[in-house]
Design a protein around this motif. Structure first.
Motif, short mmCIF file in Angstrom:
data_model
loop_
_atom_site.label_atom_id
_atom_site.label_comp_id
_atom_site.label_asym_id
_atom_site.label_seq_id
_atom_site.Cartn_x
_atom_site.Cartn_y
_atom_site.Cartn_z
N PRO A 24 43.05 21.77 46.44
CA PRO A 24 43.23 23.21 46.34
C PRO A 24 42.40 24.04 47.33
O PRO A 24 42.81 25.15 47.66
CB PRO A 24 42.78 23.50 44.91
CG PRO A 24 41.76 22.45 44.62
CD PRO A 24 42.21 21.22 45.37
N VAL A 25 41.23 23.56 47.77
CA VAL A 25 40.35 24.43 48.57
C VAL A 25 39.87 23.74 49.85
O VAL A 25 38.82 24.09 50.39
CB VAL A 25 39.13 24.91 47.74
CG1 VAL A 25 39.57 25.84 46.63
CG2 VAL A 25 38.34 23.73 47.16
N PRO B 173 37.53 28.87 58.91
CA PRO B 173 37.04 29.89 57.99
C PRO B 173 38.18 30.80 57.56
O PRO B 173 39.06 31.14 58.35
CB PRO B 173 36.02 30.65 58.83
CG PRO B 173 36.50 30.50 60.24
CD PRO B 173 37.15 29.15 60.31
N GLY B 174 38.17 31.21 56.29
CA GLY B 174 39.24 32.07 55.84
C GLY B 174 39.06 32.54 54.41
O GLY B 174 37.99 32.37 53.81
N ASP B 175 40.11 33.12 53.89
CA ASP B 175 40.16 33.56 52.49
C ASP B 175 40.92 32.47 51.74
O ASP B 175 42.13 32.56 51.55
CB ASP B 175 40.88 34.91 52.40
CG ASP B 175 40.74 35.55 51.03
OD1 ASP B 175 39.88 35.11 50.25
OD2 ASP B 175 41.50 36.49 50.73
N ASP B 176 40.20 31.44 51.32
CA ASP B 176 40.80 30.18 50.88
C ASP B 176 41.21 30.24 49.41
O ASP B 176 40.60 29.61 48.55
CB ASP B 176 39.82 29.03 51.12
CG ASP B 176 40.49 27.67 51.03
OD1 ASP B 176 41.72 27.64 50.90
OD2 ASP B 176 39.78 26.65 51.11
N HIS B 177 42.28 31.00 49.16
CA HIS B 177 42.83 31.09 47.82
C HIS B 177 44.33 31.38 47.95
O HIS B 177 44.73 32.12 48.86
CB HIS B 177 42.16 32.20 47.01
CG HIS B 177 42.52 32.19 45.56
ND1 HIS B 177 43.55 32.97 45.05
CD2 HIS B 177 42.04 31.47 44.51
CE1 HIS B 177 43.67 32.73 43.75
NE2 HIS B 177 42.77 31.83 43.40
N THR C 170 46.58 29.27 52.39
CA THR C 170 45.68 28.42 53.17
C THR C 170 45.80 26.96 52.80
O THR C 170 45.68 26.08 53.66
CB THR C 170 44.22 28.87 53.00
OG1 THR C 170 43.92 28.99 51.60
CG2 THR C 170 43.97 30.20 53.68
N TYR C 171 46.04 26.65 51.52
CA TYR C 171 46.07 25.24 51.12
C TYR C 171 47.29 24.51 51.67
O TYR C 171 47.35 23.27 51.65
CB TYR C 171 46.00 25.11 49.60
CG TYR C 171 47.27 25.33 48.82
CD1 TYR C 171 48.10 24.26 48.50
CD2 TYR C 171 47.64 26.59 48.37
CE1 TYR C 171 49.27 24.44 47.77
CE2 TYR C 171 48.80 26.79 47.63
CZ TYR C 171 49.61 25.71 47.33
OH TYR C 171 50.76 25.89 46.61
N LEU C 172 48.27 25.25 52.19
CA LEU C 172 49.48 24.65 52.74
C LEU C 172 49.39 24.42 54.24
O LEU C 172 50.30 23.85 54.84
CB LEU C 172 50.68 25.53 52.42
CG LEU C 172 50.98 25.72 50.93
CD1 LEU C 172 52.06 26.78 50.73
CD2 LEU C 172 51.39 24.40 50.30
N ALA C 173 48.30 24.87 54.87
CA ALA C 173 48.13 24.67 56.31
C ALA C 173 47.77 23.22 56.59
O ALA C 173 46.98 22.61 55.87
CB ALA C 173 47.05 25.60 56.84
N LEU D 112 51.60 16.12 50.13
CA LEU D 112 51.38 17.55 49.93
C LEU D 112 52.51 18.34 50.55
O LEU D 112 52.99 18.01 51.64
CB LEU D 112 50.04 17.98 50.56
CG LEU D 112 49.66 19.45 50.39
CD1 LEU D 112 49.52 19.83 48.92
CD2 LEU D 112 48.36 19.76 51.14
N GLU D 113 52.92 19.41 49.85
CA GLU D 113 54.04 20.24 50.28
C GLU D 113 53.64 21.21 51.38
O GLU D 113 53.95 22.41 51.32
CB GLU D 113 54.61 21.00 49.08
CG GLU D 113 53.66 21.95 48.37
CD GLU D 113 52.84 21.31 47.26
OE1 GLU D 113 52.34 22.07 46.41
OE2 GLU D 113 52.69 20.08 47.24
N THR D 114 52.96 20.73 52.41
CA THR D 114 52.57 21.59 53.52
C THR D 114 53.81 22.32 54.05
O THR D 114 54.88 21.74 54.23
CB THR D 114 51.91 20.76 54.62
OG1 THR D 114 52.65 19.55 54.82
CG2 THR D 114 50.49 20.41 54.22
N GLN D 115 53.64 23.63 54.29
CA GLN D 115 54.79 24.50 54.53
C GLN D 115 55.61 24.04 55.73
O GLN D 115 55.05 23.63 56.75
CB GLN D 115 54.32 25.94 54.73
CG GLN D 115 55.43 26.97 54.71
CD GLN D 115 54.91 28.34 54.37
OE1 GLN D 115 54.34 28.56 53.32
NE2 GLN D 115 55.09 29.29 55.27
#
Length: 467
Positions: A162-163, A170-174, A222-225, A300-303
């Motif tokens: 998830p994180v 760096p980012g807004d990891d949510h 972010t979790y899909l990157a 993982l369902e990476t976009q």
């Protein structure tokens, strides 16, 4: 003593404060180090929304080291004296905000940034972080690992649920803050880099290196990157409806079952589109990496294209797993959970899609899959709407979540149920939604009292006497 200048300074400061109050201007605040997620309270950050990430990484295979720049375009949601970014490990060498040097400090996985001047609410700003180091892995509460996996050929694979994205940028990891991306990774020839979105181009770099630029036009959590670096065999095709398909497979993870599964991507995507509505992104496909036996990894369902870790002798991509991950492009990627306690909205829907596929293929009826899930004691360990941090990916989220949909189908009838499956993600395109929004949507969409159904199957702990 000369008190008059001091009194004058105090008077001026008081006048400024009174003027600000009279104008209704709020005093700048320090953005919170988390969004208050009930399972991961320090995930994400308060005070701003990211609109775009520009990531530029240079990767050195022998050392596993990156030298990187992250340029974030964001909007302040409140007056900010400082704000946080999520970043695990790595060494930050400089930070700028709006082109001006900014102070920064580190506290655990928080990078605290103090701009030269406070940011007023509504201000669009760019933050550039220059950093370097060897990205690593994070251990989740359930003991699994995520982040930046180093492959045994000098490559890498980034998996961030998830994180784990904060292990490499760096980012807004949510998941509640989705953005567009440009991801550029420079590697030695003949390595290949695969990421989300579309390959916008490649360019030679000094020293026999190549830069791969991937552009993600649709908002992404972010979790899909992802970034996959290594020796990949790339194939391009299209679905019957014309959607581009891009697959990249590490030859060491290739096997007949994987090849057969990947060959069915166009068929699977068109079948899922017939149920859930038009595919929501500009392309689809898959990445099959090779992590080696020393590492775990996970699908993982990476976009745009889901990612699968593979090892020798182990089929990397069973067709039902591919069906599961591709369905996430609607349920998880297009409409994304508001917080991690809503994860069943991803996994319950994807598991139910597996049941539909097995029925479609004549392997097992949807009712038989539901009966098997009902009989599995693991699915009754907790209610799918209320996992704790160790249970985010536990069986009850998947199987029990799918049972919620089975019961909805029974209650609504096939016609209304399948209309709902199309309407739900389309009601939140490229956005976020919560469990409460889903239950309210179902009630409004159908005009039925579904409270008893959700009380038993979504929120209840006890297993009913029968299905």
């Amino acid at each position: 003593m000369r008190p008059r200048p001091l009194r004058l300074l105090v008077t001026l400061l008081l006048a400024c404060c009174l003027a600000a109050c009279a104008d209704g201007a709020a005093a700048p605040v320090n953005g919170s180090p988390g969004v208050g997620d009930p399972l991961f309270p320090t995930a994400g950050n308060g005070g701003y929304d990211v609109g775009h990430y520009g990531l530029d990484l240079s990767y050195d295979p022998p050392s596993g080291r990156i030298e990187a720049t992250a340029a974030l375009t964001a909007t302040a949601r409140e007056p900010l004296a400082s704000f946080d970014l999520d970043l695990s490990g790595l060494t930050v060498t400089s930070v700028t905000v709006g082109g001006r040097s900014a102070d920064f400090s580190r506290k655990g996985t928080e990078l605290v940034v103090t701009p030269a001047q406070p940011l007023p609410a509504g201000r669009r700003f760019e933050t550039t972080v220059v950093y370097q180091g060897v990205p690593g892995l994070l251990t989740d509460p359930d003991g699994s690992q995520e982040g930046w996996f180093h492959t045994d050929d000098g490559g890498a694979l980034a998996l961030g649920e998830p994180v784990g994205s904060m292990a490499w940028f760096p980012g807004d990891d949510h998941p509640s803050d989705k953005a567009t991306y440009d991801i550029t990774v420079t590697v030695p020839h003949p390595m290949t880099v695969v990421a989300n979105g579309e390959l916008a181009g490649t360019a030679p770099r000094p020293g026999g290196r190549t830069a791969f630029h991937w552009h993600v036009a649709q908002p992404m959590a972010t979790y899909l990157a992802t970034v996959a670096i290594g020796d990949y065999t790339v194939q391009r095709s299209r679905t019957a409806s014309g959607l581009p398909v891009y697959t990249a497979v590490d030859p060491r993870s290739d096997d007949p079952q994987t090849a057969a599964s990947l060959a069915r991507i166009p068929e699977i995507v068109d079948w899922e589109s017939s149920i859930f509505g038009p595919f929501p992104f500009s392309s689809t496909g898959a990445v099959v990496a090779h992590l080696g036996d020393r590492q775990g990894g996970y699908a993982l369902e990476t976009q745009n294209r889901p990612t699968f870790p593979g090892n020798e002798g182990t089929p990397a991509v069973p067709v039902t797993t591919l069906v599961h991950e591709l369905s996430h492009e609607w349920f998880g990627d297009w409409v994304t959970p508001h917080n991690w306690q809503d994860i069943w909205l991803n996994e319950g829907f994807a598991t139910y899609t597996e049941w539909l596929w097995k029925d479609h293929e004549g392997v097992a009826t949807e009712e038989q899959s539901a009966q098997a899930a009902f009989a599995d004691a693991d699915n009754w360990a907790f209610a799918p709407a209320s996992p704790d941090a160790k249970q985010v990916f536990a069986p009850a989220v998947y199987g029990r979540g799918a049972l919620v949909l089975h019961e909805l189908r029974r209650a609504l009838g096939d016609k209304a149920f399948f209309r709902m499956l199309r309407a739900w993600p389309a009601a939140h395109p490229y956005g976020n939604a919560s469990t409460q929004e889903f239950t309210a949507f179902c009630a409004d969409f159908t005009g039925k009292n579904l409270t008893p159904l959700f009380a038993t199957w979504l929120y209840g702990r006890a297993r009913p006497a029968h299905l």
